[in-house]
Design an enzyme around this catalytic site. Structure first.
Site, mmCIF file in Angstrom:
data_model
loop_
_atom_site.group_PDB
_atom_site.id
_atom_site.type_symbol
_atom_site.label_atom_id
_atom_site.label_comp_id
_atom_site.label_asym_id
_atom_site.label_seq_id
_atom_site.Cartn_x
_atom_site.Cartn_y
_atom_site.Cartn_z
ATOM 1 N N ALA A 179 0.903 7.089 13.603
ATOM 2 C CA ALA A 179 0.340 6.001 12.812
ATOM 3 C C ALA A 179 0.951 4.668 13.218
ATOM 4 C CB ALA A 179 0.557 6.256 11.325
ATOM 5 N N GLY A 180 2.245 4.668 13.536
ATOM 6 C CA GLY A 180 2.901 3.451 13.969
ATOM 7 C C GLY A 180 2.319 2.909 15.260
ATOM 8 N N GLU A 190 9.255 1.550 11.285
ATOM 9 C CA GLU A 190 10.315 2.545 11.112
ATOM 10 C C GLU A 190 9.626 3.900 11.149
ATOM 11 O OE1 GLU A 190 12.626 5.259 10.299
ATOM 12 O OE2 GLU A 190 12.066 4.774 8.237
ATOM 13 N N CYS A 247 13.516 11.189 7.805
ATOM 14 C CA CYS A 247 13.381 10.909 9.242
ATOM 15 C C CYS A 247 14.727 10.894 9.952
ATOM 16 C CB CYS A 247 12.645 9.601 9.458
ATOM 17 S SG CYS A 247 13.407 8.183 8.643
ATOM 18 N N GLY A 270 6.483 5.292 8.558
ATOM 19 C CA GLY A 270 5.618 6.461 8.607
ATOM 20 C C GLY A 270 5.744 7.180 9.928
ATOM 21 N N SER A 271 4.702 7.897 10.285
ATOM 22 C CA SER A 271 4.738 8.711 11.501
ATOM 23 C C SER A 271 4.647 7.846 12.750
ATOM 24 C CB SER A 271 3.589 9.716 11.484
ATOM 25 O OG SER A 271 2.350 9.053 11.692
ATOM 26 N N THR A 272 5.129 8.397 13.858
ATOM 27 C CA THR A 272 5.045 7.683 15.120
ATOM 28 C C THR A 272 3.596 7.463 15.528
ATOM 29 O OG1 THR A 272 7.192 8.513 15.838
ATOM 30 C CG2 THR A 272 5.684 7.775 17.556
ATOM 31 N N GLU A 315 9.050 16.431 15.678
ATOM 32 C CA GLU A 315 9.558 16.279 14.318
ATOM 33 C C GLU A 315 8.809 17.213 13.380
ATOM 34 O OE1 GLU A 315 10.871 12.589 11.484
ATOM 35 O OE2 GLU A 315 8.857 12.501 12.337
ATOM 36 N N LYS A 356 0.845 -1.188 0.000
ATOM 37 C CA LYS A 356 0.000 0.000 0.000
ATOM 38 C C LYS A 356 0.881 1.237 0.000
ATOM 39 C CE LYS A 356 -1.825 2.657 3.061
ATOM 40 N NZ LYS A 356 -1.814 3.930 2.312
#
Length: 512
Positions: free
Chosen positions: A255-256, A273, A307, A251-253, A406, A199
């Site tokens: 979303a992670g 990551e 990142c 992706g972003s923290t 960030e 995706k």
């Protein structure tokens, strides 16, 4: 430079002639599922928008849950059994063909990514197409690791330790490096016999169709690789699909955390990551000219949309004014402009919403009392495009929002530290993130000591570096698990122990 431009233009024309369906900006209306192009389940589409002009330059379909069901089913069929798809030799050969197919689309892919993300063209090519081909060639020779069975003596008989593919992998790639971050996952997974449902981000979904074209040309068995651009809700459906065995996400923290929670409920392995807020530590004896030579790649790489960028500059108070002035002068000298222009150093960022978010941090930094020494807004004369001036904040307290969160844009903060090297290390470690960092000193041995003391997954001494042969992973809010290096293979295999009374024979090895 002129010769390179002429060669690039010649390559561009050659690609358009050989691959007319892949001309830049071509609309796409089908999804790549089960080795072929299929009509999507809905008529919803995404629009590719140029970061430099704000104009649409292509459209492509949006996948829905029914498309996910079809892709996962295809990936499960392609998996075959415990050995994964194909033999080790077949997998390695297909990966080499894919590397060549990607390279034959170098100009097309680089140009689309430059338009989508704003990455200057040369960097878009190097960091995406070059990295993807390099990753395929790095992992292809390791494909036979899958069949390595380790015979160990046991108290009774022997233990036969076997490696098998983890299965169907859901891969969610970000928009900032859409090819390289995808192949961080795809290359080791393919080598180990896994199949993939990919995706890509809707922001950079158009380039994924060129990747699918390359996959098709490379002749992978149907279902091994499936590509589904989709919104977050469909992405979560993919992550939780009962036919998926493993998830790999960049992706972003935030979303992670969400995907990690979903996988935790399912007891499903996931690699994350995530974000970073890495520090560059300049010691008292820091070689300033060397640091400035690396500043672009170290702290402003991909217009700040990286990142691992070292966006916190920690400098000794005794050299504070000198370093602030030198960094400011260097950043002021960079050309901001169209990513397709070879003279551009800093391009636009990826989209209006992202530009607005960065501008919010610029306002916040001023409100907190940070001093803007250069940049701080939109560049003059660039009325169209999602441009942000490369910005330096000085006099930044480490507790300020701009020093802790960030920003993911062309923005760095400079903070002074007093006293010892240990104090600088404490300041560097005072972060929710732990992804990267660097130290700058005339004493390499001291630099290595600092590197060992900073709590991050990667760290550089006196240069900015990236190595596909070494593991990369985050600590704290920067993620879970590893990518790159031989170590990344571990994410795509599972172990089986078989207790035997007699050692395997040659016939056993052939049957395996």
């Amino acid at each position: 430079m002129r010769v390179q431009q002429d060669q690039r233009q010649e390559l561009h024309l050659k690609e358009q002639k050989e691959h007319p369906a892949m001309s830049h900006g071509t609309d796409r209306d089908t999804l790549y599922i089960d080795g072929d192009w299929r009509t999507p389940a809905t008529d919803r589409t995404f629009t590719a928008v140029s970061a430099a002009t704000e104009e649409p330059f292509g459209a492509f379909p949006e996948a829905d849950r029914a498309d996910v069901d079809a892709a996962v089913a295809a990936a499960r069929r392609a998996l075959g059994g415990v050995r994964g798809w194909g033999s080790a030799e077949e997998r390695a050969a297909a990966m080499e063909r894919l590397a060549l197919a990607l390279e034959s689309r170098t100009e097309a892919l680089g140009t689309v990514i430059a338009q989508e993300v704003g990455t200057p063209l040369a960097r878009a090519i190097e960091a995406n197409v070059g990295a993807a081909a390099g990753l395929l060639r790095f992992y292809a020779p390791l494909a036979d690791v899958l069949y390595a069975e380790d015979l160990r003596p046991a108290g009774v008989g022997h233990s036969l330790v076997r490696r098998e593919p983890v299965g169907v992998v859901a891969m969610i790639a970000p928009w900032n490096y859409p090819l390289s971050t995808l192949f961080f996952k795809l290359a080791p997974a393919l080598a180990m016999g896994c199949t993939a449902v990919i995706k890509p981000s809707p922001t950079t979904g158009l380039d994924s169709f060129l990747v699918a074209d390359a996959v098709h040309e490379a002749g992978f068995p149907p279902g091994v690789i499936n590509v589904l651009p989709a919104e977050r809700e469909v992405g979560e459906y993919l992550v939780t699909h009962p036919g998926v065995d493993k998830v790999a996400f960049t992706g972003s923290t935030a979303a992670g955390r969400r995907l990690g929670a979903l996988c935790g409920e399912l007891l499903r392995p996931i690699t994350l990551e995530l974000g970073g807020k890495s520090a560059a530590i300049l010691l008292e004896d820091a070689p300033l000219p060397l640091f400035l030579d690396h500043l672009l790649g170290l702290s402003f790489n991909n217009n700040g949309q990286t990142c691992t960028n070292n966006t916190r500059l920690l400098v000794p108070r005794s050299r504070y004014d000198e370093i602030v002035d030198a960094v400011t002068a260097t950043v002021e000298g960079w050309t901001v402009g169209d990513p397709l222009d070879p003279s551009t150093v800093i391009g636009p960022v990826a989209g209006a919403a992202h530009r607005d978010r960065i501008e919010g941090y610029l306002r916040k930094g001023r409100e907190e009392g940070a001093r803007v020494t250069t940049g701080g807004g939109r560049p003059a004369g660039l009325d169209r495009g999602f441009y942000i001036e490369p910005t330096v904040f000085a006099d930044v307290d480490p507790a300020m929002v701009v020093a802790r969160e960030e920003i993911f844009g062309p923005v760095v903060t400079i903070s002074a530290y007093d006293g010892s090297v240990e104090g600088a290390v404490v300041m560097a470690n005072d972060s929710d993130y732990g992804l990267a960092g660097s130290v700058w000193t005339a004493d390499e041995a001291l630099g290595r000591q600092v590197a060992r003391a900073v709590d991050t997954g990667t760290f550089s001494v006196n240069h900015a570096n990236f190595d596909i042969g070494a593991p990369m992973g985050g600590r704290k809010d920067s993620g879970l698990g590893l990518e790159l290096g031989r170590e990344a293979i571990e994410a795509y295999i599972q172990y089986k122990t078989i207790f035997v009374t007699e050692p395997p024979t040659d016939n056993d090895a052939r049957a395996a």
